[in-house]
Every structure is written in C-alpha cells, then in structure tokens.
Design an enzyme around this catalytic site. Structure first.
Site, PDB file in Angstrom:
ATOM      1  N   CYS A 135      37.465  52.227  43.796  1.00 20.25           N
ATOM      2  CA  CYS A 135      38.901  51.274  43.757  1.00 20.25           C
ATOM      3  C   CYS A 135      38.581  50.744  42.474  1.00 20.25           C
ATOM      4  O   CYS A 135      37.229  50.082  42.138  1.00 20.25           O
ATOM      5  CB  CYS A 135      39.280  50.961  44.831  1.00 20.25           C
ATOM      6  SG  CYS A 135      38.457  49.919  45.713  1.00 20.25           S
ATOM      7  N   CYS A 136      39.613  50.321  42.425  1.00 12.81           N
ATOM      8  CA  CYS A 136      39.589  49.288  40.912  1.00 12.81           C
ATOM      9  C   CYS A 136      39.311  49.292  40.027  1.00 12.81           C
ATOM     10  O   CYS A 136      39.677  51.117  38.999  1.00 12.81           O
ATOM     11  CB  CYS A 136      39.244  47.570  42.199  1.00 12.81           C
ATOM     12  SG  CYS A 136      39.599  46.402  40.517  1.00 12.81           S
ATOM     13  N   ILE A 137      38.453  48.972  39.479  1.00 18.09           N
ATOM     14  CA  ILE A 137      36.759  49.655  38.042  1.00 18.09           C
ATOM     15  C   ILE A 137      36.014  50.479  39.001  1.00 18.09           C
ATOM     16  O   ILE A 137      34.960  51.268  37.005  1.00 18.09           O
ATOM     17  CB  ILE A 137      36.575  48.285  37.301  1.00 18.09           C
ATOM     18  CG1 ILE A 137      36.119  48.730  36.311  1.00 18.09           C
ATOM     19  CG2 ILE A 137      35.317  47.662  38.599  1.00 18.09           C
ATOM     20  CD1 ILE A 137      37.252  49.002  35.088  1.00 18.09           C
ATOM     21  N   PRO A 139      36.069  53.345  39.425  1.00 15.31           N
ATOM     22  CA  PRO A 139      35.944  54.892  39.051  1.00 15.31           C
ATOM     23  C   PRO A 139      34.953  55.158  37.747  1.00 15.31           C
ATOM     24  O   PRO A 139      34.868  56.788  37.449  1.00 15.31           O
ATOM     25  CB  PRO A 139      37.531  55.117  38.891  1.00 15.31           C
ATOM     26  CG  PRO A 139      37.734  54.397  40.345  1.00 15.31           C
ATOM     27  CD  PRO A 139      36.782  52.903  40.125  1.00 15.31           C
ATOM     28  N   THR A 197      41.557  55.106  43.721  1.00 14.70           N
ATOM     29  CA  THR A 197      42.789  53.965  43.758  1.00 14.70           C
ATOM     30  C   THR A 197      42.863  52.854  42.863  1.00 14.70           C
ATOM     31  O   THR A 197      41.568  52.520  42.423  1.00 14.70           O
ATOM     32  CB  THR A 197      43.362  54.077  45.196  1.00 14.70           C
ATOM     33  OG1 THR A 197      44.562  53.478  45.123  1.00 14.70           O
ATOM     34  CG2 THR A 197      42.434  53.326  45.473  1.00 14.70           C
TER      35      THR A 197
END
Length: 224
Positions: A135-137, A139, A197
C-alpha cells in the site's frame, strides 16, 4: 487454520520509516481475521532520521530494525532470517522508509533500485505463488521485483486529493500497468497474486485509509 502473514517494516514514522497508521491498521485487520503475524525489518542503518515536528533531517544515526521495534512492541525479527516457507502471505505498509530504507526511490525516482534483501523476499513469495499486499508507496517495490505487474498507487492525475500522481505515471513508464483506484478500493493482479491500494497517497480522512487497508488485507487473505 490461521493464515501466517509476514509484515515487513522500514522504521517508525512517515518521513523516514513505516507509516505508523498504515502498519497499525493492517495489524488490526489481520488480527480481526484471525491471522498470525510476524514482523520483520532489515538490520541496517536508516538513510537519515527526520525531525517529524519540522519535517527536516537531523544528524542522528538510527537502525531500521530497532526503530521498527517501536511499532512491533519489540517483537520484530531481522529480515535476513525470513523463511518464505513459513508464511502464507506477505504485506508491506508504506511510509518514506520504503523509499529511503528499502529502496532509493526517494533520491533517484524512476531510476531507483530496491535493496537486494527486500528484492529476494518479494521474488521468493512471487515464485512460491503466495499473495502479497502493498500500500501507499510500497508498490514501487513490486514494480521493480515483478516487472510488468499490475498495481495501483491511487490516481495518475495530480490534484489536491492526489498529490503524488507522478508516482503512478512513473509506474507506467517502468512497464507496469497502473490502474486508477479510489482510497477505499484495491487492485488485484490475479496473475501475480499482488493486491495494492493507495492509502496515504491520497489526502483522505483516516477512517477511509483504515477501511481501504481492510479491503487489501481481506483480498490478500482470500488469495492465501
């Protein structure tokens, strides 16, 4: 049987480590689902330590594993010892620690690389066909370790709600398929068993972040 989930941390604090609210939300959702969690972090020096009141780096030197222990209430293990065979799934919360301690995205942008230790773990889970949630950065780690994967970091059109849209554009430039998703949504790359996400890539109320992470956790556990 309870699912066994490895949770990788990158320090403690949004500007130089793991985003605490994301990690806490993931742990709550995993607990509610009855999963068994073990936290890991690399035993390395942090890129730098940021004064979170000022948003500026200082001169302190701190260790990623030791800082991650603040979130883990002391129960965190050296990432180098992670045995993929002992777990059903992997989840990596965001925070600038991902971009500073698990990779060099913060300084190199789309020309970044990820630390060999984290790349090894992600590739091992991928090869074992075990699901991963990011999630957030975080990925961006999958983008490098699993070339051509599908993911989301939110939206690719910058605005007040989506201030980090350039990351989405960079993912596409790197050969990944980026899908625009709202904060309460996830993208599931079924082929690679990757669930992503946006979390705090979006300027959203904290309960919306919490709920979106709940969807991610639910989908990861369904794939496990």
């Amino acid at each position: 049987m309870a699912k066994r989930v490895a949770l990788i941390l990158s320090g403690c604090g949004v500007y130089d480590g793991t985003e605490v609210h994301e990690a806490s939300a993931v742990m709550v959702h995993l607990s509610r689902a009855g999963a068994k969690v073990q936290m890991f972090a690399p035993d390395v020096e942090m890129m730098h330590v940021v004064n979170h009141c000022e948003g500026k780096p200082g001169t302190d030197k701190r260790n990623v594993l030791q800082e991650s222990a603040r979130i883990a209430r002391g129960d965190v293990t050296d990432l180098a010892t992670l045995d993929v065979g002992a777990f059903d799934a992997l989840i990596i919360p965001g925070g600038f620690g991902v971009a500073k301690n698990l990779s060099d995205w913060a300084t190199k942008g789309k020309d970044y690389s990820i630390k060999p230790e984290i790349e090894k773990v992600i590739k091992a889970f991928h090869q074992a066909k075990k699901p991963m949630g990011m999630c957030c950065i975080s990925p961006v780690l999958a983008a490098k370790a699993i070339p051509g994967c599908e993911l989301t970091v939110g939206h690719d059109s910058e605005c007040e709600k989506w201030p980090y849209a350039q990351v989405a554009k960079a993912m596409a430039e790197l050969g990944c398929k980026h899908l625009n998703k709202n904060v309460g949504e996830v993208h599931i790359d079924s082929k690679n068993k990757l669930v992503t996400t946006s979390a705090f890539m979006c300027n959203a109320d904290i309960h919306e972040i919490f709920d979106g992470l709940g969807v991610m956790v639910k989908e990861v556990l369904k794939l496990a």
